[in-house]
Design an enzyme around this catalytic site. Sequence first.
Site, PDB file in Angstrom:
ATOM      1  N   TYR A 279       0.827  -1.070   0.036  1.00  0.00           N
ATOM      2  CA  TYR A 279       0.240  -0.161  -0.118  1.00  0.00           C
ATOM      3  C   TYR A 279       0.867   1.291  -0.049  1.00  0.00           C
ATOM      4  O   TYR A 279       1.416   1.365   1.121  1.00  0.00           O
ATOM      5  CB  TYR A 279      -0.912  -0.152   0.869  1.00  0.00           C
ATOM      6  CG  TYR A 279      -1.971   0.976   1.321  1.00  0.00           C
ATOM      7  CD1 TYR A 279      -1.903   2.238   1.307  1.00  0.00           C
ATOM      8  CD2 TYR A 279      -3.427   0.546   1.420  1.00  0.00           C
ATOM      9  CE1 TYR A 279      -3.029   3.274   1.399  1.00  0.00           C
ATOM     10  CE2 TYR A 279      -4.449   1.286   1.463  1.00  0.00           C
ATOM     11  CZ  TYR A 279      -4.287   2.553   1.534  1.00  0.00           C
ATOM     12  OH  TYR A 279      -5.467   3.400   1.576  1.00  0.00           O
ATOM     13  N   TYR A 327      -1.050   4.936 -10.274  1.00  0.00           N
ATOM     14  CA  TYR A 327      -2.363   4.276 -11.001  1.00  0.00           C
ATOM     15  C   TYR A 327      -3.606   4.886 -10.403  1.00  0.00           C
ATOM     16  O   TYR A 327      -4.231   5.573 -11.118  1.00  0.00           O
ATOM     17  CB  TYR A 327      -2.258   2.785 -10.705  1.00  0.00           C
ATOM     18  CG  TYR A 327      -3.421   1.894 -10.661  1.00  0.00           C
ATOM     19  CD1 TYR A 327      -3.981   1.862 -11.817  1.00  0.00           C
ATOM     20  CD2 TYR A 327      -3.807   1.442  -9.480  1.00  0.00           C
ATOM     21  CE1 TYR A 327      -5.502   1.150 -11.675  1.00  0.00           C
ATOM     22  CE2 TYR A 327      -5.036   0.799  -9.323  1.00  0.00           C
ATOM     23  CZ  TYR A 327      -5.554   0.471 -10.495  1.00  0.00           C
ATOM     24  OH  TYR A 327      -6.966  -0.234 -10.472  1.00  0.00           O
TER      25      TYR A 327
END
Lengths: 381, 140
Positions: A279, A327
């Site tokens: 993450y 992204y």
Amino acid sequence: MKDLSNSVAIVGVDESDEIGKLPDVSLTSLHLQAVHNAVADAGLKISDIDGVFTAGQHSPAMLGEALGITPRYVDGTSVGGCSFIMMVGHAVAALHHGLCDVAVISHGESGRSGTGVTRARDTSLSGQYEMPYGFGGAPTYFGMITNRHMHEYGTTLEDWARVAVSTRAWAGLNPKAMFRDPITVEDVLNSPKLFYPFNLLNICLVTDAGGAVVLTRAERAKDCAKKPVYVRGAGEGTEHTLVTNMTDMPMSKATAISGNKAFEMAGVTHGDFDHIMLYDAFSSGPPMMLESLGFAEPGEGVRFFDEGRSDPGGSLPINTNGGGLSYTHSGMYGIFPIIEAVRQQRGECGDRQVPGVKCSLVNGMGGMLSAAGTIVLSHET
Amino acid sequence: MEPELLRPLPKPMTPEAKPYWDGLREGKLMLPECNDCGKAFFYPRIACPNCHSRNVGWVQASGKGKLYSFQIAYRALNPAFKIPPPYVLAMVELEEGPRLMSNLINVEADPDVIKCDMAVEVVFEKQTDEVTIPLFQPAS
Ligand SMILES: [Zn+2]
């Protein structure tokens, strides 16, 4: 716990119809698009869902209502962006014991546009002890952990920049990524100063996006549309909400607990992974997570991003979707690394496919390494 | 007319933190301390996070500690925080053990000047008749 390993598979994954900057799509619509798309990916119907798992602004009851189903099992665990990773473990347990038959984990967040959103949160702690000093927003907290890491282990701004550069190289291979042009360490170091030790390119995007994951028991998974991706291990942990109470900072107890549980359930060790999803709300996160998970000694996590090791074609690919850094990052990012790991395990990733991948790690944090979820995914049992 | 506030005021103030806020108004940094295991802790709550005793009291901190970590803010994220950047976001570890967030003041907001573990001391800054907050400066 080991009897849960491989008992459940992920059979459907997808994002909302679009991700990025979507002022005309509400939070509810992001959820519904993602769930419909993921259920179709599995070759199932909305009416097959009887377990609903979600975190954030919508309760599982609201999501069930919006979908038009009456689930017999729900989970609204909400401990930050890793909640969806934790829910994989929760879904495995519920499915294994027959509490539901088809589980969907859904995320929708109009993080950039705020469309269809009312924001309200409990500020009793941050309101008294942090906000009067100018704190507010993750970039004013995660840098504390990062700067302490630099002080204790001698890590540098260049080390963090290399993480952002590697992740951008992956984004260049993902047509869905928001930013795809290559960047250099100098680009990161010269990007606008926001909150030392972070410049702009050390910090994740802010987007609108939904994502969903569908799970069912292994025997039923074989009849679904795509190759099943088995949940070999799952673990979770929490430590704190205020970063002042992160006892071993910069090491994360929550991350360590979640990883140890997941590896034990899966019967794997660090060397068994050939693909890693971490993450990355901040470029310093992945190296620190690798350290807390035991992949690297304290201070040595940044070496995973040296000399192209984590890059496309490297020996241990990390954050192959382009990450929260390049992204998408809607706010609670944790659903997206799961989706990417499943696509990699299925071999669907085109230019960014990791050849011969067998074992993916997904680890995410909630808050400021306050909570953590870890799962081990494989197309092999 | 009230002077313009430069900082968001603590909101809501919780009942269990009243001795902390009362102490600050009198120029004292008060910490909750466990009467059983003897550990001070932060934030204020009615049970000890170390030994889980409900027998909790208060102790006046020395106001001395070290800068455990810091960030330099080159912009504000909260429009209610009106002190012009750059300013120093500080995590202070008090001599008594607990850590708390604050600002480091009376220092140049420059990462080449400020170092983790440097000695710091408390400075009290009145915001309103109700609210005084603890800030920190390099120890004299
Ligand atoms: Zn105690």
